[in-house]
Design a protein around this motif. Structure first.
Motif, PDB file in Angstrom:
ATOM      1  N   SER A 132       8.402  -3.726   0.166  1.00  0.00           N
ATOM      2  CA  SER A 132       7.535  -2.848  -0.635  1.00  0.00           C
ATOM      3  C   SER A 132       6.551  -2.177   0.316  1.00  0.00           C
ATOM      4  O   SER A 132       5.583  -2.782   0.774  1.00  0.00           O
ATOM      5  CB  SER A 132       6.800  -3.666  -1.699  1.00  0.00           C
ATOM      6  OG  SER A 132       5.969  -2.823  -2.460  1.00  0.00           O
ATOM      7  N   GLU A 168      10.526   3.682  -1.895  1.00  0.00           N
ATOM      8  CA  GLU A 168      10.144   5.072  -1.616  1.00  0.00           C
ATOM      9  C   GLU A 168       9.208   5.614  -2.681  1.00  0.00           C
ATOM     10  O   GLU A 168       8.610   6.671  -2.513  1.00  0.00           O
ATOM     11  CB  GLU A 168      11.402   5.940  -1.544  1.00  0.00           C
ATOM     12  CG  GLU A 168      12.206   5.619  -0.297  1.00  0.00           C
ATOM     13  CD  GLU A 168      13.526   6.330  -0.242  1.00  0.00           C
ATOM     14  OE1 GLU A 168      13.887   7.012  -1.221  1.00  0.00           O
ATOM     15  OE2 GLU A 168      14.201   6.182   0.788  1.00  0.00           O
ATOM     16  N   SER A 169       9.137   4.944  -3.803  1.00  0.00           N
ATOM     17  CA  SER A 169       8.236   5.393  -4.872  1.00  0.00           C
ATOM     18  C   SER A 169       7.801   4.166  -5.675  1.00  0.00           C
ATOM     19  O   SER A 169       8.300   3.059  -5.463  1.00  0.00           O
ATOM     20  CB  SER A 169       8.962   6.368  -5.798  1.00  0.00           C
ATOM     21  OG  SER A 169       9.806   5.636  -6.675  1.00  0.00           O
ATOM     22  N   SER A 197       6.336  -8.338  -0.647  1.00  0.00           N
ATOM     23  CA  SER A 197       5.464  -7.585  -1.553  1.00  0.00           C
ATOM     24  C   SER A 197       4.386  -8.515  -2.087  1.00  0.00           C
ATOM     25  O   SER A 197       4.372  -9.707  -1.789  1.00  0.00           O
ATOM     26  CB  SER A 197       6.270  -7.039  -2.731  1.00  0.00           C
ATOM     27  OG  SER A 197       6.485  -8.045  -3.698  1.00  0.00           O
ATOM     28  N   GLY A 198       3.523  -7.968  -2.942  1.00  0.00           N
ATOM     29  CA  GLY A 198       2.562  -8.788  -3.670  1.00  0.00           C
ATOM     30  C   GLY A 198       3.104  -9.078  -5.055  1.00  0.00           C
ATOM     31  O   GLY A 198       4.320  -9.059  -5.284  1.00  0.00           O
ATOM     32  N   GLY A 201       5.583  -6.399  -6.867  1.00  0.00           N
ATOM     33  CA  GLY A 201       7.038  -6.436  -6.667  1.00  0.00           C
ATOM     34  C   GLY A 201       7.689  -7.389  -7.653  1.00  0.00           C
ATOM     35  O   GLY A 201       8.761  -7.112  -8.212  1.00  0.00           O
ATOM     36  N   THR A 231      -1.925  -7.771  -1.797  1.00  0.00           N
ATOM     37  CA  THR A 231      -3.370  -7.931  -1.615  1.00  0.00           C
ATOM     38  C   THR A 231      -3.806  -9.319  -2.090  1.00  0.00           C
ATOM     39  O   THR A 231      -4.294 -10.124  -1.307  1.00  0.00           O
ATOM     40  CB  THR A 231      -4.138  -6.842  -2.404  1.00  0.00           C
ATOM     41  OG1 THR A 231      -3.606  -5.570  -2.053  1.00  0.00           O
ATOM     42  CG2 THR A 231      -5.612  -6.871  -2.060  1.00  0.00           C
ATOM     43  N   GLY A 232      -3.621  -9.599  -3.376  1.00  0.00           N
ATOM     44  CA  GLY A 232      -4.049 -10.895  -3.918  1.00  0.00           C
ATOM     45  C   GLY A 232      -2.978 -11.970  -3.774  1.00  0.00           C
ATOM     46  O   GLY A 232      -3.276 -13.127  -3.528  1.00  0.00           O
ATOM     47  N   ASN A 233      -1.725 -11.582  -3.934  1.00  0.00           N
ATOM     48  CA  ASN A 233      -0.602 -12.537  -3.861  1.00  0.00           C
ATOM     49  C   ASN A 233      -0.860 -13.761  -4.746  1.00  0.00           C
ATOM     50  O   ASN A 233      -0.707 -14.910  -4.312  1.00  0.00           O
ATOM     51  CB  ASN A 233      -0.352 -12.978  -2.406  1.00  0.00           C
ATOM     52  CG  ASN A 233      -0.095 -11.803  -1.485  1.00  0.00           C
ATOM     53  OD1 ASN A 233       0.836 -11.039  -1.707  1.00  0.00           O
ATOM     54  ND2 ASN A 233      -0.929 -11.631  -0.477  1.00  0.00           N
ATOM     55  N   ARG A 319      -7.437   1.016  -1.605  1.00  0.00           N
ATOM     56  CA  ARG A 319      -6.397   0.157  -1.019  1.00  0.00           C
ATOM     57  C   ARG A 319      -6.562  -0.013   0.488  1.00  0.00           C
ATOM     58  O   ARG A 319      -6.165  -1.019   1.054  1.00  0.00           O
ATOM     59  CB  ARG A 319      -5.006   0.726  -1.329  1.00  0.00           C
ATOM     60  CG  ARG A 319      -4.490   0.256  -2.667  1.00  0.00           C
ATOM     61  CD  ARG A 319      -3.054   0.650  -2.906  1.00  0.00           C
ATOM     62  NE  ARG A 319      -2.568  -0.063  -4.076  1.00  0.00           N
ATOM     63  CZ  ARG A 319      -2.021  -1.276  -4.038  1.00  0.00           C
ATOM     64  NH1 ARG A 319      -1.851  -1.903  -2.898  1.00  0.00           N
ATOM     65  NH2 ARG A 319      -1.638  -1.868  -5.142  1.00  0.00           N
ATOM     66  N   ARG A 325     -11.194  -4.458  -1.476  1.00  0.00           N
ATOM     67  CA  ARG A 325     -11.278  -3.394  -2.474  1.00  0.00           C
ATOM     68  C   ARG A 325     -11.807  -3.934  -3.804  1.00  0.00           C
ATOM     69  O   ARG A 325     -12.499  -3.242  -4.528  1.00  0.00           O
ATOM     70  CB  ARG A 325      -9.924  -2.711  -2.648  1.00  0.00           C
ATOM     71  CG  ARG A 325      -8.838  -3.500  -3.366  1.00  0.00           C
ATOM     72  CD  ARG A 325      -7.591  -2.620  -3.505  1.00  0.00           C
ATOM     73  NE  ARG A 325      -6.362  -3.353  -3.597  1.00  0.00           N
ATOM     74  CZ  ARG A 325      -5.604  -3.406  -4.704  1.00  0.00           C
ATOM     75  NH1 ARG A 325      -5.980  -2.793  -5.787  1.00  0.00           N
ATOM     76  NH2 ARG A 325      -4.468  -4.072  -4.694  1.00  0.00           N
TER      77      ARG A 325
HETATM   78  N1  LIG Z   1       6.705   3.889  -1.363  1.00  0.00           N
HETATM   79  C1  LIG Z   1       5.958   3.697  -2.445  1.00  0.00           C
HETATM   80  N2  LIG Z   1       5.415   4.747  -3.117  1.00  0.00           N
HETATM   81  C2  LIG Z   1       4.639   4.562  -4.202  1.00  0.00           C
HETATM   82  N3  LIG Z   1       4.320   3.355  -4.686  1.00  0.00           N
HETATM   83  C3  LIG Z   1       4.815   2.276  -4.054  1.00  0.00           C
HETATM   84  C4  LIG Z   1       5.650   2.386  -2.914  1.00  0.00           C
HETATM   85  N4  LIG Z   1       5.985   1.144  -2.497  1.00  0.00           N
HETATM   86  C5  LIG Z   1       5.376   0.280  -3.340  1.00  0.00           C
HETATM   87  N5  LIG Z   1       4.688   0.955  -4.272  1.00  0.00           N
HETATM   88  C6  LIG Z   1       3.877   0.411  -5.352  1.00  0.00           C
HETATM   89  O1  LIG Z   1       2.762  -0.208  -4.764  1.00  0.00           O
HETATM   90  C7  LIG Z   1       2.367  -1.316  -5.550  1.00  0.00           C
HETATM   91  C8  LIG Z   1       2.252  -2.513  -4.641  1.00  0.00           C
HETATM   92  O2  LIG Z   1       2.020  -3.612  -5.434  1.00  0.00           O
HETATM   93  P1  LIG Z   1       2.002  -5.085  -4.883  1.00  0.00           P
HETATM   94  O3  LIG Z   1       1.568  -5.940  -5.984  1.00  0.00           O
HETATM   95  O4  LIG Z   1       3.273  -5.444  -4.218  1.00  0.00           O
HETATM   96  O5  LIG Z   1       0.873  -5.042  -3.805  1.00  0.00           O
HETATM   97  P2  LIG Z   1      -0.655  -5.264  -4.051  1.00  0.00           P
HETATM   98  O6  LIG Z   1      -1.079  -4.623  -5.330  1.00  0.00           O
HETATM   99  O7  LIG Z   1      -1.317  -4.821  -2.805  1.00  0.00           O
HETATM  100  O8  LIG Z   1      -0.749  -6.854  -4.126  1.00  0.00           O
HETATM  101  P3  LIG Z   1      -1.169  -7.879  -5.294  1.00  0.00           P
HETATM  102  O9  LIG Z   1      -0.565  -7.417  -6.572  1.00  0.00           O
HETATM  103  O10 LIG Z   1      -0.593  -9.188  -4.819  1.00  0.00           O
HETATM  104  O11 LIG Z   1      -2.672  -7.879  -5.295  1.00  0.00           O
HETATM  105  C9  LIG Z   1       3.448  -1.504  -6.623  1.00  0.00           C
HETATM  106  O12 LIG Z   1       2.976  -0.985  -7.832  1.00  0.00           O
HETATM  107  C10 LIG Z   1       4.618  -0.680  -6.102  1.00  0.00           C
HETATM  108  O13 LIG Z   1       5.412  -0.137  -7.129  1.00  0.00           O
END
Ligand SMILES: Nc1ncnc2c1ncn2[C@@H]1O[C@H](COP(=O)(O)OP(=O)(O)OP(=O)(O)O)[C@@H](O)[C@H]1O
Length: 499
Positions: A132, A168-169, A197-198, A201, A231-233, A319, A325
């Motif tokens: 991710s 990619e999105s 991922s966090g 994913g 971030t939080g995992n 972020r 954050r």
């Molecule tokens: N290439 C990308 N373009 C746009 N959005 C993306 C892309 N890759 C990942 N994302 C989005 O970014 C977000 C990352 O979420 P994720 O929970 O993995 O990380 P986080 O929010 O930093 O951690 P946590 O939820 O553990 O605090 C998800 O919503 C995912 O869909």
């Protein structure tokens, strides 16, 4: 101890052989150390360096990812040294040492013997690595290149044995889950996904698998392995709630779970909403309908300060600050500007009902600060929101308190960072809040569900935003949310835990 003799690395480039399980790279140091010169005690391997008999090299247990036996004899030790203090540096670097001999007790503790079933491609299993790219501070691609790829190669899993998906999105994970994973699961195929991922994913995968409810009788749960790159995992830290004190790095914890853990069904919650509810994305600019008005999660469903904080802090700008954050956004939320300087945080108007068996227990207040239903103990490594929750215990718990001052809300959060000592907290309701002059108490109860009927007026859903595992939804005026645990046996994935 003076007989340690560095020998040149066999292959001086940083490419990793696809079919040979021995890893040699620039980061490899090779040593021919006589067995009597190696010491392994108090969780530390040490030996003298060649250039000075007084200089002792040390390798702690907590730094070691894995030890493999080399085909040509001797051993390869892969380890991640403690992160450098510089913020510009990556917090991980996989290093490798080749040694001709190692002490028996050290090998007993660390020698890799065989691939676990979920990583063994021999029986036609499909293995995927999901990177991710925007999770956390964007370190997942670097972790894949610098750590995971060489480690998998070292255990004999060449890159041709798995597919690598880089997002990619924001839709990439869900699309992958809905197409590839769901089709494979319904066909009874064994599938493993290594998730870099966090929590996002995980939640996207779960929703991709569940939202169409097309489960065949052959449905075989995909096995997910988390490597904590968010971030939080929250889920990762809650599943590693009792961290092995000898493993400080969550990356090493994740890698050891990947190789030595056990897959178990992952309990999930459902959050059903009134029909006008929308998922908000793209910094609140995009509002998308929710299939069957239901979202699924493995961590949390919340309303009030927590949900608003997650929503407000999920911008590209915030972020960049990583875990900080949340703190920066919290300051604005807890101490907003009012007409006469700093004001109290918003008092969220709703009727909150706890569901237990056939009982419906109304929370006796009209305004709320915090209402959070969770299946896990931790929202971050050090933030223990539900200390009674044990890994995979399948119990939904609700943490809640009424509208209060920013300072008081901060006291509660600080106590949650202090090992969950917010449980049982009481305080006097300040002037201006609904419970003014009364003893306010933090509510914490095991429930079967919770219903929230929103009573915030107006078309704008700013104060009617909820959070489901990091997904943000906006509920329409007069709408509602009902959170319940999905019954045991209806889980859609297994997750590998460190037991
Ligand atoms: N290439 C990308 N373009 C746009 N959005 C993306 C892309 N890759 C990942 N994302 C989005 O970014 C977000 C990352 O979420 P994720 O929970 O993995 O990380 P986080 O929010 O930093 O951690 P946590 O939820 O553990 O605090 C998800 O919503 C995912 O869909």
């Amino acid at each position: 101890m003076e007989s340690s003799r560095p020998v040149p690395s066999a292959s001086p480039d940083t490419t990793y052989p696809a079919s040979d399980s021995d890893v040699e790279s620039n980061a490899t140091s090779a040593y021919d150390v006589a067995p009597m010169d190696l010491k392994y005690s108090d969780g530390e391997l040490s030996w003298a360096s060649a250039d000075s008999s007084s200089h002792v090299l040390r390798l702690k247990d907590e730094e070691i990812a894995i030890v493999t036996a080399k085909a040509a004899g001797g051993y390869q030790v892969l380890y991640i040294p403690p992160p450098e203090t510089s913020v510009d540096k990556q917090p991980f670097e996989l290093r490798s040492i080749s040694l001709t001999h190692l002490p028996g007790p050290f090998l007993d503790a660390h020698l890799f013997k065989a691939l676990p079933t979920w990583l063994d491609p021999a029986d036609g299993k499909n293995i995927h690595v999901l990177v991710s790219t925007l999770s956390g501070t964007g370190l997942a691609p670097a972790f894949y290149d610098a750590v995971l790829l060489p480690l998998l190669t070292a255990v004999g899993l060449s890159s041709s044995s798995y597919t690598t998906i880089k997002t990619e999105s924001a839709d990439s994970v869900k699309d992958f889950a809905k197409s590839t994973l769901l089709a494979g699961a319904n066909a009874g195929k064994q599938q493993t996904v290594l998730m870099l991922s966090g929590d996002g994913g995980m939640v996207d995968t779960i929703n991709g698998l569940l939202e169409d409810e097309q489960r065949s009788s052959n449905y075989t749960k995909p096995v997910l392995v988390q490597l904590p790159l968010g971030t939080g995992n929250a889920l990762f830290h809650s599943l590693h709630k009792t961290p092995n004190p000898s493993i400080a790095s969550p990356y090493i914890q994740g890698l050891r779970t990947l190789l030595y853990g056990t897959p178990k069904p992952l309990p999930i919650l459902s959050a059903e909403f009134s029909s006008g509810t929308r998922v908000l994305s793209n910094e609140g600019q995009t509002a998308s309908p929710i299939p069957k008005s239901t979202l699924y999660g493995a961590v949390v469903a919340s309303y009030g300060l927590h949900a608003t904080l997650v929503a407000d802090s999920d911008t590209t700008e915030y972020r960049k600050h990583g875990r900080d954050r949340f703190g920066i956004a919290a300051n604005n939320l807890l101490f907003p500007e009012g007409p006469e300087g700093k004001a109290f945080p918003h008092a969220y108007r709703a009727e909150v009902t706890l569901l237990r068996g056939q009982d419906e227990i109304k929370v006796p207040r009209k305004t709320h600060g915090y209402v959070l239903a969770t299946l896990v103990s931790n929202l971050e490594k050090g933030f223990t929101i539900s200390p009674d929750s044990e890994p995979l215990d399948s119990q939904l718990r609700v943490v809640h308190f009424g509208a209060t001052s920013g300072l008081q809300a901060m006291e509660v959060m600080k106590a949650a960072y202090g090992n969950g000592s917010h449980i049982g907290m009481e305080w006097q309701g300040e002037a201006g809040v609904e419970e003014e002059g009364k003893t306010m108490k933090l509510g914490y109860e095991a429930v079967d569900g919770v219903k929230i009927e929103f009573q915030e007026p107006g078309e704008d859903w700013k104060w009617r935003r909820c959070c489901v595992d990091g997904l943000i939804v906006g509920v329409e005026e007069g709408g509602w949310m009902v959170v319940k645990k999905v019954p045991q046996g209806r889980e859609c994935v297994d997750v590998v835990i460190d037991a």
